[in-house]
Write a protein that holds these residues in place. Sequence first.
Motif, PDB file in Angstrom:
ATOM      1  N   VAL A   1      -6.211  11.854  14.565  1.00 45.93           N
ATOM      2  CA  VAL A   1      -7.584  12.185  14.157  1.00 45.93           C
ATOM      3  C   VAL A   1      -8.368  10.915  13.831  1.00 45.93           C
ATOM      4  O   VAL A   1      -9.490  10.710  14.327  1.00 45.93           O
ATOM      5  N   PHE A   2      -7.768  10.036  13.009  1.00 48.76           N
ATOM      6  CA  PHE A   2      -8.460   8.811  12.600  1.00 48.76           C
ATOM      7  C   PHE A   2      -8.665   7.868  13.788  1.00 48.76           C
ATOM      8  O   PHE A   2      -9.706   7.205  13.879  1.00 48.76           O
ATOM      9  N   LEU A   3      -7.682   7.793  14.688  1.00 47.19           N
ATOM     10  CA  LEU A   3      -7.828   6.932  15.867  1.00 47.19           C
ATOM     11  C   LEU A   3      -8.967   7.422  16.745  1.00 47.19           C
ATOM     12  O   LEU A   3      -9.784   6.619  17.231  1.00 47.19           O
ATOM     13  N   THR A   4      -9.047   8.733  16.945  1.00 44.57           N
ATOM     14  CA  THR A   4     -10.129   9.306  17.756  1.00 44.57           C
ATOM     15  C   THR A   4     -11.496   9.005  17.141  1.00 44.57           C
ATOM     16  O   THR A   4     -12.431   8.570  17.832  1.00 44.57           O
ATOM     17  N   LEU A   5     -11.610   9.233  15.829  1.00 47.42           N
ATOM     18  CA  LEU A   5     -12.882   8.971  15.141  1.00 47.42           C
ATOM     19  C   LEU A   5     -13.227   7.484  15.178  1.00 47.42           C
ATOM     20  O   LEU A   5     -14.407   7.119  15.345  1.00 47.42           O
ATOM     21  N   TYR A   6     -12.221   6.640  15.050  1.00 45.62           N
ATOM     22  CA  TYR A   6     -12.436   5.186  15.070  1.00 45.62           C
ATOM     23  C   TYR A   6     -12.949   4.730  16.434  1.00 45.62           C
ATOM     24  O   TYR A   6     -13.919   3.955  16.521  1.00 45.62           O
ATOM     25  N   LEU A   7     -12.331   5.224  17.505  1.00 52.14           N
ATOM     26  CA  LEU A   7     -12.767   4.868  18.851  1.00 52.14           C
ATOM     27  C   LEU A   7     -14.171   5.383  19.133  1.00 52.14           C
ATOM     28  O   LEU A   7     -14.986   4.694  19.773  1.00 52.14           O
TER      29      LEU A   7
ATOM     30  N   PRO B   1      -8.009  -0.434  11.228  1.00 52.05           N
ATOM     31  CA  PRO B   1      -6.790  -0.809  11.967  1.00 52.05           C
ATOM     32  C   PRO B   1      -5.539  -0.893  11.097  1.00 52.05           C
ATOM     33  O   PRO B   1      -4.465  -0.405  11.492  1.00 52.05           O
ATOM     34  N   ARG B   2      -5.655  -1.481   9.919  1.00 53.16           N
ATOM     35  CA  ARG B   2      -4.490  -1.557   9.018  1.00 53.16           C
ATOM     36  C   ARG B   2      -4.089  -0.164   8.536  1.00 53.16           C
ATOM     37  O   ARG B   2      -2.896   0.126   8.385  1.00 53.16           O
ATOM     38  N   MET B   3      -5.075   0.692   8.293  1.00 59.42           N
ATOM     39  CA  MET B   3      -4.768   2.056   7.886  1.00 59.42           C
ATOM     40  C   MET B   3      -4.025   2.792   8.989  1.00 59.42           C
ATOM     41  O   MET B   3      -3.038   3.498   8.734  1.00 59.42           O
ATOM     42  N   LEU B   4      -4.437   2.631  10.237  1.00 58.84           N
ATOM     43  CA  LEU B   4      -3.769   3.264  11.361  1.00 58.84           C
ATOM     44  C   LEU B   4      -2.346   2.735  11.518  1.00 58.84           C
ATOM     45  O   LEU B   4      -1.408   3.494  11.795  1.00 58.84           O
TER      46      LEU B   4
ATOM     47  N   PHE C   1       0.831  -1.200   0.000  1.00 54.09           N
ATOM     48  CA  PHE C   1       0.000   0.000   0.000  1.00 54.09           C
ATOM     49  C   PHE C   1       0.868   1.253   0.000  1.00 54.09           C
ATOM     50  O   PHE C   1       1.818   1.360   0.776  1.00 54.09           O
ATOM     51  N   GLN C   2       0.551   2.180  -0.886  1.00 52.39           N
ATOM     52  CA  GLN C   2       1.231   3.477  -0.850  1.00 52.39           C
ATOM     53  C   GLN C   2       0.720   4.331   0.298  1.00 52.39           C
ATOM     54  O   GLN C   2       1.411   5.217   0.793  1.00 52.39           O
ATOM     55  N   GLY C   3      -0.508   4.043   0.747  1.00 43.10           N
ATOM     56  CA  GLY C   3      -1.074   4.742   1.889  1.00 43.10           C
ATOM     57  C   GLY C   3      -1.134   6.243   1.685  1.00 43.10           C
ATOM     58  O   GLY C   3      -1.412   6.739   0.593  1.00 43.10           O
TER      59      GLY C   3
ATOM     60  N   LEU D   1       0.057   4.332   9.192  1.00 44.31           N
ATOM     61  CA  LEU D   1       0.393   5.723   9.519  1.00 44.31           C
ATOM     62  C   LEU D   1       1.494   5.839  10.571  1.00 44.31           C
ATOM     63  O   LEU D   1       2.144   6.871  10.689  1.00 44.31           O
ATOM     64  N   VAL D   2       1.694   4.768  11.350  1.00 45.44           N
ATOM     65  CA  VAL D   2       2.755   4.802  12.368  1.00 45.44           C
ATOM     66  C   VAL D   2       3.984   3.999  11.943  1.00 45.44           C
ATOM     67  O   VAL D   2       4.851   3.702  12.751  1.00 45.44           O
ATOM     68  N   GLY D   3       4.038   3.655  10.655  1.00 43.89           N
ATOM     69  CA  GLY D   3       5.250   3.063  10.098  1.00 43.89           C
ATOM     70  C   GLY D   3       5.322   1.562  10.076  1.00 43.89           C
ATOM     71  O   GLY D   3       6.361   0.995   9.727  1.00 43.89           O
ATOM     72  N   SER D   4       4.232   0.864  10.452  1.00 45.69           N
ATOM     73  CA  SER D   4       4.246  -0.587  10.368  1.00 45.69           C
ATOM     74  C   SER D   4       4.209  -1.026   8.907  1.00 45.69           C
ATOM     75  O   SER D   4       3.985  -0.220   8.006  1.00 45.69           O
ATOM     76  N   SER D   5       4.440  -2.309   8.686  1.00 51.18           N
ATOM     77  CA  SER D   5       4.484  -2.842   7.326  1.00 51.18           C
ATOM     78  C   SER D   5       3.192  -2.529   6.583  1.00 51.18           C
ATOM     79  O   SER D   5       2.096  -2.680   7.118  1.00 51.18           O
TER      80      SER D   5
END
Length: 310
Positions: free
Chosen positions: A30-36, A79-82, A14-16, A85-89
Amino acid sequence: MMRRNHTVVSEFLFQGFSSFQEYKFTLFMVFLTLYLLTLTGNAIIMIIIGIDRHLHTPMYFFLSMLSTSETVYTLVIVPRMLASLVGSSQSISLAGCATQMFFFITLAINNCFLLTAMGYDRYVAICNPLRYSVIMNKRVCAQLVWGSCNIGLLVAIIQIASVFRAPFCDREVAHYFCDIRPVMKLSCADTTLHDIVNFIISSLVIVVPMGLVFISYILIISTILKIASAEGRKKAFATCASHLTVVIIHYGCASIAYLKPKSENTRDQDQLISVTYTVFTPLLNPVVYTLRNKEVKDAIYRAIGKKPLA
């Protein structure tokens, strides 16, 4: 007709949000807050409807099914999108991509037809109130939910079989999840026929339920306008306001995303549109139905031991 030499691709990358490198942490928060908030809001709706007997009606049965579907829908994508964003595979196997796409298509279409079932429920409640309990019995409600799910499953199976039958030459998906168009762009084969079929299917699963809801509301509004008292008209409109708000935004986002010409937007614009229906729209359902719906708010007050609002 092959467009490029065929090379074996065992996984996608994914280019993400690579165009927004400097804003990745902000986007993550922002996305984590909206997701929760989405998970919490939908969980509250499902629990309240389950425990409050006042909400054991067809309208809230459909709402609980929609909340369940929206919850799983976000679990498939966010979850995969988040993590990206923090540098995981950001890689995903072909099987993983097919699985994500399968659940995404199934649940997205299921949501469309659940909203249609809710529109039909409002039509019967307002236009045929004396026969409401007979028409909208438990069996009919279960059949409408089952039908919505089956339509989603059928379309997903057809789409997955079509997409992953083709060979792939590239591995970089210009997106943050396995959506149909970005994945098909990686195919070695000519995808013209698939693009036409995909557009027809997208049109049917968006336009048909949207049209049915539109017809329902024409009949509903014409019936409401015949009500003699202003208070009666206001109360009838209030029972439809939450559903109509969700319908307009849900089908609006879906139409922009899947019924526009293929090359009309840039990758960044496509991603922003996708964020709308994968992150913001799922939050809309619990927000609208808790802030704008008096019955749900009263049920929440009862659950926490407070007196319902007057």
